[in-house]
Design an enzyme around this catalytic site. Structure first.
Site, mmCIF file in Angstrom:
data_model
loop_
_atom_site.group_PDB
_atom_site.id
_atom_site.type_symbol
_atom_site.label_atom_id
_atom_site.label_comp_id
_atom_site.label_asym_id
_atom_site.label_seq_id
_atom_site.Cartn_x
_atom_site.Cartn_y
_atom_site.Cartn_z
ATOM 1 N N ASP A 344 -66.502 19.662 -30.704
ATOM 2 C CA ASP A 344 -67.165 18.365 -30.725
ATOM 3 C C ASP A 344 -67.002 17.716 -29.356
ATOM 4 O OD1 ASP A 344 -64.529 17.660 -30.678
ATOM 5 O OD2 ASP A 344 -64.536 16.518 -32.533
ATOM 6 N N ASP A 346 -65.933 14.035 -27.477
ATOM 7 C CA ASP A 346 -65.297 12.725 -27.663
ATOM 8 C C ASP A 346 -65.506 11.853 -26.426
ATOM 9 O OD1 ASP A 346 -64.251 13.765 -30.061
ATOM 10 O OD2 ASP A 346 -62.517 14.575 -29.009
ATOM 11 N N ASP A 439 -67.772 11.839 -31.230
ATOM 12 C CA ASP A 439 -66.887 10.723 -31.590
ATOM 13 C C ASP A 439 -66.941 9.681 -30.487
ATOM 14 O OD1 ASP A 439 -66.136 12.083 -33.846
ATOM 15 O OD2 ASP A 439 -64.240 12.813 -33.033
#
Length: 487
Positions: A344, A346, A439
């Protein structure tokens, strides 16, 4: 408890004992001029140190009574690697690449031989590490050019290259740790994670148990696994460790965005073993996050490349600066540690003017939604309460406002630099976009430095950094601030 503001305040330091110069009772000829010895008094006592110093001088060794930059052999007795490291750090010495830090056994053997004996690995308290290993070096043996560096028991005090010379061992340790974590057995979980982190920092491949001498963070369980693997030429022990898990189904379930350990256990106890069984089971109620996780599973389970992360970063930065031109948008996580792939992306977002970050996240989400690239988002509001900080838990979560999102990234927006070779994503779909987990974390500017440190990782590095602050500095560190425990 007052907030500790660095560096204007510092913890009270215990007054160090000054080592008195040793008197010599005779003038002796120096036979071995290339060797300059200093004997540590710590855990030895002044009388024994004086006796050993006089003995060595009689045999033609040069022994300095006060530690100086000319010393190239430090001898210690009954001191661990970590203890010697801490002591050396307190001395004002220049970096000496030829420095040897030795156990008393080398000294006594040299005295018996009447000359300096050859230094073997068993004599060294410090492991020889190369501080400048080239990225292209794929050799499994330590390079010839090396300097003496201690292996600290804390990950935050170790240099770790992206090159892992012991991936088979660390993979096995991480799988075993994951299994113990699933069974809520914290002790062995932490033991295997610390061992994996330490072994990753080694610039050579482990081939025998002798390679483990002087290394910290290795308990009986981890040493037993390494010993079995070293004796097993076909590495079937490692393969069995990697295949060892409570249930492959639980590992499969937790790979879905929004599915945690407890939910995976619950589905497993119901007899569910596959995604299809979960989705058709009448009593299974999926959350919005889990629905999104299954819907975009193919994309989310594939790796995110650095060019993809950079493309997402440009989108987030452009959107944020529509409202706050002076805002800071920082890529964190593994990509900030120079990893080429991740799971992912961030981002930490803050503004220099206190309070300007309030309401910023909602505005950013609205624009992403209007652009049609926001596939899913879950906003967690800030729970920051200064009166309840700091948290005494090493793995405690922070209290910032966050958004856990899935964004649609058009493949045409991903630009790969000619000088950087990026790995191809495993998703070979013909569609023109890819779903990517993102995120977004909003932090006040006065907490930004601590949040950036905390969100950069890795998990073991952060855990050891907080342990180091607690045990070695009598402070408490979290993603919000650094606290002095004495206040």
């Amino acid at each position: 408890m007052e907030k500790f503001i660095f560096p204007s305040l510092s913890p009270h330091k215990k007054k160090q004992k000054v080592t008195e110069p040793l008197k010599s009772f005779g003038n002796y000829e120096i036979k071995f001029k290339d060797i300059v010895i200093f004997i540590m008094e710590r855990k030895m006592g002044s009388s024994r140190r004086m006796f050993l110093t006089e003995l060595a001088r009689k045999k033609g060794f040069q022994v300095e009574s006060v530690l100086s930059d000319s010393v190239n052999h430090i001898v210690a007795e009954n001191n661990s690697c970590a203890e010697v490291l801490e002591w050396i750090h307190k001395q004002n010495l220049r970096n000496n690449p030829k420095m040897e830090v030795l156990d008393i056994t080398w000294f006594t053997e040299s005295m018996g031989a009447g000359k300096p004996v050859e230094i073997e690995k068993r004599h060294r308290l410090m492991v020889r590490l190369n501080c400048n290993i080239p990225r292209s070096n794929s050799s499994n043996t330590p390079p010839e050019s090396s300097s003496v560096v201690a292996i600290s028991p804390y990950a935050c005090q170790r240099r770790t290259s992206l090159n892992n010379y012991n991936k088979l061992f660390t993979d096995a340790f991480e799988v075993l740790a994951e299994n113990y974590e699933m069974n809520e057995n914290k002790g062995p979980y932490l033991g295997f994670m610390r061992a994996a982190s330490m072994i990753k920092s080694l610039p050579y491949a482990i081939s025998s148990m002798k390679d483990l001498e002087g290394l910290p963070c290795l308990g009986d369980q981890t040493k037993a696994v390494i010993e079995q693997c070293c004796q097993d030429t076909e590495k079937s022990t490692i393969k069995s460790c990697i295949n060892f898990a409570r249930s492959q189904s639980i590992i499969l379930f937790t790979s879905v965005f929004g599915v945690g350990q407890k939910t995976a256990e619950k589905w497993f106890r119901k007899g569910l073993r596959t995604f299809e069984e979960v989705q058709v089971h009448k009593e299974t109620k999926l959350t919005k996050m889990q629905i999104a996780g299954f819907l975009y599973y193919e994309d989310l389970s594939s790796f995110v490349t650095k060019p993809e992360a950079d493309a997402i970063g440009q989108i987030i930065e452009d959107t944020v600066r529509l409202f706050m031109p002076d805002a800071l948008v920082t890529l964190t996580g593994g990509f900030r540690r120079e990893k080429k792939i991740g799971h992912d992306v961030d981002f930490l977002i803050t503004t220099p003017v206190p309070g300007n970050e309030n309401g910023l996240l909602e505005k950013v989400i609205d624009v992403l939604h209007q652009q049609g690239i926001l596939l899913y988002c879950d906003v967690v509001e800030s729970t920051f309460d200064k009166s309840r900080l700091p948290s005494r838990k090493v793995d405690a979560l922070d209290h910032f406002q966050k958004c856990f999102a899935i964004l649609k990234l058009l493949k045409q927006k991903v630009i790969t630099s000619n000088c950087e070779e990026a790995e191809e994503p495993s998703n070979t779909s013909t569609k023109e976009w890819k779903a990517i987990r993102v995120d977004l974390v909003i932090t006040p500017f006065d907490q930004y430095a601590f949040a950036l440190l905390g969100w950069t990782g890795s998990r073991q590095f952060e855990r050891d950094l907080r342990r180091f602050a607690t045990h070695e500095r009598k402070m408490m560190l979290d993603n919000h601030a650094l606290f002095d425990k004495n206040k």
